[in-house]
Design a protein around this motif. Structure first.
Motif, mmCIF file in Angstrom:
data_model
loop_
_atom_site.group_PDB
_atom_site.id
_atom_site.type_symbol
_atom_site.label_atom_id
_atom_site.label_comp_id
_atom_site.label_asym_id
_atom_site.label_seq_id
_atom_site.Cartn_x
_atom_site.Cartn_y
_atom_site.Cartn_z
ATOM 1 N N ILE A 32 41.915 3.848 10.772
ATOM 2 C CA ILE A 32 42.413 3.432 9.457
ATOM 3 C C ILE A 32 41.303 3.137 8.447
ATOM 4 N N PHE A 89 51.572 6.018 11.773
ATOM 5 C CA PHE A 89 51.151 4.718 12.276
ATOM 6 C C PHE A 89 50.012 4.158 11.407
ATOM 7 N N ASN A 90 49.017 5.000 11.113
ATOM 8 C CA ASN A 90 47.893 4.539 10.285
ATOM 9 C C ASN A 90 48.360 4.107 8.897
ATOM 10 N N LYS A 97 50.163 0.788 9.050
ATOM 11 C CA LYS A 97 49.186 -0.304 9.206
ATOM 12 C C LYS A 97 48.516 -0.645 7.866
ATOM 13 N N ILE A 122 56.879 -0.861 11.674
ATOM 14 C CA ILE A 122 56.274 -0.438 12.955
ATOM 15 C C ILE A 122 57.302 -0.590 14.074
#
Lengths: 352, 89
Positions: free
Chosen positions: A73, A101-102, A105, A123
């Motif tokens: 990230i 996902f990145n 985040k 998430i």
């Protein structure tokens, strides 16, 4: 006469790989270009230099390469910082499962540090709909799911006979699925898919019936803003829809609404279901983003990507109550002629 | 036997099932039979109409009619009375 002026907005979009297994980026951009409310300036975010969208200048105004998800990230944040300093991105729409996902985040940091807004699943939502967790997902929301099992080793295949009958479906964690009719075929599929997408491999009961899919968008509070059911009419050897048609299927819409209500789904999604001869529906997969055929939704009267932009901006969206049934999409391939200097630019400077 | 309520039929004989997305084409007599069934005519009424309209005998008509309606059932364009009873239960 009152003339409605469209609001100017800068939208960054990934998934520019309009190839035989297409990313949803180009259809999302086409939907946004047809928005009645926004005048969109599109910033393409690409991973590879031959993603066709990079060179489609009528749709993508400027493209920047971004680091692969495996880079983490921090390097993504640094790159987006540079891009944002030039482009002032208002909204970003990630379109790949593997990158989500990145971006999830980074949601808060992107908004607080750069003013970039997104409208993504949480998430928890992203994790619970994973192929490997689908059985629990089905149980939690009262949806039928074919029996499935995660395996990590090829030596687990012979014992599958105790739990499954052949044929069965061998699936990768993110992408790819093949039907195996014998244990030998299951071994071949295991090797092929695990080499490309890693472990675990998911083994799923084969349900006989018609595959039907839904593209939908949830507001994060349990409401379905729009949903379009579709049946693939022409399928490529990669299992992708090359043509499809919108269906009248109230039960399928009900199932979609049930999932969105139960999970309070936030953002775009695609549900892949099998409808049996007895009109039973089995959930085989939930993709946490728009599918590559999302432009059909626009053709049916529901501009889901436009709704996503409005949700990201914190605006209210009125749920659609109807859509056109029997609207078809037919994909086509098209050769872009590109000067070497363009390829050189994206390859060396990372932007075009 | 009844034609499903949402089946679309055009004058050119294009038949579309919006639930499955399947489409078919039929000839002018097929169009006529589907239209009569859609209007709610029963089997005897449809057969009587066809005997009156075309130069055919009852045995030939019977055979062709059942071939056709069985195809409609198989293609999920129609539902038999027993399907409807099941649906009611």
């Amino acid at each position: 006469m009152k003339i409605k002026t469209k609001r100017k907005i800068n939208v960054a979009v990934t998934g520019l790989n309009a190839i035989d297994s297409p990313g949803p980026g180009i259809p999302v951009i086409r939907a946004l270009k047809e928005s009645s409310e926004f005048d969109v300036h599109i910033i393409g975010l690409s991973y590879e230099t031959l993603e066709p969208g990079i060179y489609m200048h009528d749709l993508v105004d400027k493209t920047y390469q971004i680091p692969f998800p495996s880079a983490g990230i921090e390097s993504l944040l640094t790159r987006l910082g540079y891009i944002n300093a030039v482009e002032k991105i208002d909204v970003l729409i990630p379109n790949f499962d593997a990158e989500l996902f990145n971006f999830m985040k980074l949601t808060e940091r992107l908004e607080e540090e750069m003013g970039i807004k997104m409208f993504l699943p949480t998430i928890e939502q992203f994790e619970e709909r994973h192929k490997s967790n689908l059985a629990e997902f089905g149980k939690k929301y009262g949806i039928k799911v074919p029996h499935s099992k995660m395996i990590f080793n090829i030596s687990d295949i012979p014992s599958l006979r105790n739990e499954f009958t052949y044929p069965l479906v061998v699936k990768g964690k993110y992408y790819d699925a093949s039907v195996a009719y014998t244990p030998e075929q299951a071994v071949t599929c295991f090797n092929k898919i695990s080499t490309k997408w890693g472990l675990p491999i998911i083994i799923q009961e084969f349900v006989y019936g018609q595959e039907v899919n839904v593209t939908a968008i949830g507001d994060g509070k349990g409401n379905t803003l729009g949903a379009i059911p579709m049946r693939k009419q022409y399928i490529t050897d990669k299992g992708k829809a090359w043509a499809g048609i919108s269906l009248e299927d109230e039960k399928l819409i009900e199932v979609t609404e049930k999932v969105i209500k139960g999970s309070k789904w936030r953002g775009g999604m695609e549900m892949e279901m099998i409808k049996t001869r007895d009109d039973e529906y089995f959930l085989i997969e939930i993709n946490p983003r728009f599918p590559a055929w999302v432009y059909l939704a626009v053709g049916c009267g529901q501009n889901h990507p436009e709704a996503l932009i409005k949700m990201a901006l914190g605006e209210k969206v009125k749920p659609w109550k109807k859509y056109d049934i029997g609207k078809m999409f037919i994909r086509y391939s098209y050769d872009l002629i590109v000067g070497l200097e363009e390829f050189e630019k994206i390859s060396t400077l990372g932007e075009l | 036997m009844k034609i499903k309520r949402n089946i679309a039929l055009s004058d050119s004989g294009f038949v579309f099932n919006p639930t499955t997305g399947d489409s078919f084409s039929t000839n002018p007599i097929g169009i006529e039979i589907i239209k009569l069934l859609k209007e709610g005519k029963n089997e005897d009424e449809v057969k009587k109409h066809l005997i009156k309209s075309y130069m055919t005998d009852e045995v030939t008509l019977e055979k062709d009619y059942y071939d056709f309606v069985n195809m409609l059932l198989k293609l999920q364009l129609a539902e038999g009375d027993e399907d409807k009873d099941e649906a009611k239960n």
